[in-house]
Enzyme design. Sequence first.
Site, PDB file in Angstrom:
ATOM      1  N   TYR A   1       0.837  -1.210   0.000  1.00 59.22           N
ATOM      2  CA  TYR A   1       0.000   0.000   0.000  1.00 59.22           C
ATOM      3  C   TYR A   1       0.867   1.253   0.000  1.00 59.22           C
ATOM      4  CZ  TYR A   1      -4.396  -2.528   1.105  1.00 59.22           C
ATOM      5  OH  TYR A   1      -5.489  -3.320   1.077  1.00 59.22           O
TER       6      TYR A   1
ATOM      7  N   GLU B   1      -7.527  -4.637   9.502  1.00 56.67           N
ATOM      8  CA  GLU B   1      -6.217  -4.464  10.124  1.00 56.67           C
ATOM      9  C   GLU B   1      -6.312  -3.627  11.381  1.00 56.67           C
ATOM     10  OE1 GLU B   1      -1.743  -3.297   8.760  1.00 56.67           O
ATOM     11  OE2 GLU B   1      -3.286  -1.899   8.191  1.00 56.67           O
TER      12      GLU B   1
END
Lengths: 397, 360
Positions: A126, A242
């Site tokens: 990411y 997450e």
Amino acid sequence: MDLAYSPEYEQYRMEVRQFLDTNKDQSPPPYGRGNGDGKARDWQKLLIENGYAARTIPKEYGGFGGEPDILKSHIIAEEFASAGVRPGHSGDNRLVPTVLELGTEDQKQWLVPPTVRGDMIWCQGYSEPGSGSDLASLSTRAIVDGDDFVINGQKIWTSGAQHADMIFCLVRTEPDAPKHQGISYLVFSMDTPGIEVRPLLTMTGEATFNEVFFTDVRVPKHQIIGNRGEGWFVANNTLKHEREGLGDPNQAENRFREIVDLMQRETMDSNRLIDNPTYRDRLLSLQGRMLAMKFNGMRVLTSQIKKEEPGLPRWIIKLQGCELNHQMAAMAIDSMGELGILYDDSPYLRDHGRWQQRYMMDLGLIIGGGTAQIQKNMIGERALGLPKEPKFEKPLN
Amino acid sequence: MDFALTEEQLMLQESIGGYLRSSCPLDAVRKATEAGTTHVPEIATELAQLGACGILIPEELGGVGMGFLEAALISEALGSVIAPVAFVASSVMAPIALLGAGSQDQKETWLPRVANGEVIIGVGISEHIGRRETDGIFADDNTLTGKAMFVLDGMDADTLLVADNDAQLYLVQASDVTRNKLKTIDRTRSVAEIIFDQSSAEILPGSVNNRKHLNDMVNAGRVMLAADTLGAAGTMLDLAIEYAKERRQFNRVIGSFQAVKHMCSEMAADLEPCRSLVWYAAHAIRAIPDEATLMACHAKAHLAETGRFVARKATEVHGGMGFTDLLGLHYWFKRIGFDRQLLGAPEVVREEAASAQGWI
């Protein structure tokens, strides 16, 4: 308010305990990742068969196929932790839910079963050097060439990239679209030609993160989750999973017990640290905060059992939990005084240097997974309804 | 496993909170306190009818017979509107002592009248938590001599419940003592200095050579003050958020500036877990007695710290206006300051928490 578990769940807890008594000799060491010599694979297989791992993942994708039951998951986690046995996993708690929710049938068959077995290890591509908190500005490009995407660019903070088999990765496929609408979510092998992984040493002295460079990396077009340009929304699904993992209140309580133990053992001028009123008062302040977070966790759990949106009590967990963990590590180090600056394999090192490691790692966790400041923006905007910062049409200098 | 309020508790919260929000706005508080009133009879009467005054008192003695969590919800509601009305001493601490250690006659004489709002019982036990400006109270042959400081609800009380230096509990009529009002920062509540000079006193028989009842009163009182702070700080946070959404500077509402937004988020992030701590501590008093003292100490100390943080930051969000009398934020600020010191400041109760776990 009823803090007891119903007989059904007490019974379930007994079953888990009995299973652990009977089988824990077969478990791999409590920490570690990957399947290594195969012991971990066999253990994971046994746990799935008994519903203690991959509980809610459908059978056809290699899971146990149970109904979601937060209380059972909670009991499993508690019992494995108190037995000191390595828990099972659900593959990768970021990727697997995302693929199951948004992937095609072929993608589910291809990715989920080996991930759940532990044979396919993932890393997350990411963040980029120029796109941290402002993740949606990412610039790693993927252009279509025949049946492939061709990727060029760089990722950073990629945990575990050096051990990963696969990566789920955000790339810009529509450069002319608004920034949130030009991103796609691709999955591909870390063995694909053109990928270079460079470990990134951190302040702890270890390389938990990496930089990952892509040079003309070719990924077949069907290895996209969701549609082109929808990657941001696919990824938000992952981030949601997450964030909940960071700042776990059970972890804080265990850590608190360790500090009490440390302060009952360590002495200064032959007096136990816990008998020193100044240190003790600080310890008790931390206990108050820890308890508040523990009960906040019970409140969130209750909301989840009732399928209600927990709201503010959940929004604050990452911010508060990570800060509390860091403060606890700081307390442990301060109570050790000069012993608290020892490191590596120094003589007199306490608890294998665990507190020194944590003191630094926790700072990483305050920053990672959405910095504390980004958390405060989210709490302010999403939970308290405060307005966003005005956007400017042109970049400011 | 159900860590949440029940339907009944939510209804209680709504009925008491709803009444207070409509009948006890800041203007009413201002009016009462400017007249020197710390117990507004109309509010007390209505609260009694809603069951608040007899929340812990069993039905056969005229109350509603609920638990400490319900009492904490009421305390929170009172704190959130900074209600000038007696509650913590008269409706929580005194009933616990009477129910636990009082004779049947004492219970029947006092509890129905507390429940219906007819009498107020002040509580003076601060000598057992951190004695200041007094040598305490000495008992001799059904009389008491000495001085009780910081007697809660003391000036409004008809009767006083006090502890002698051996932690034995007594009822004393207000007409048999000398009372001096102690002016505090918080004008919504009453504390008194009470001087006993061979004042006739009636012992609570169950408290003879038994500290338990005093400890129970202290634990419950601490949880109630923590809940009061939760309510007061909650209102300050709400007011700060509201202000941050309306006040404009530099052509934008100030809540869009991160400096202001982050203050609000920090307050919310610190305060929200406090709610769960107060719930747990209140629940533990009856349901988990082994943890009651520890949790009451932590609720008291942690709410005092978080309350202070919120009181200060919420004032700052309001800028100069926060500092004025006009806006009246200071009423909440001062109530939080009052709650912090009564029945033990954070340092004091944390030390008790250490004892409660056998660390010292």
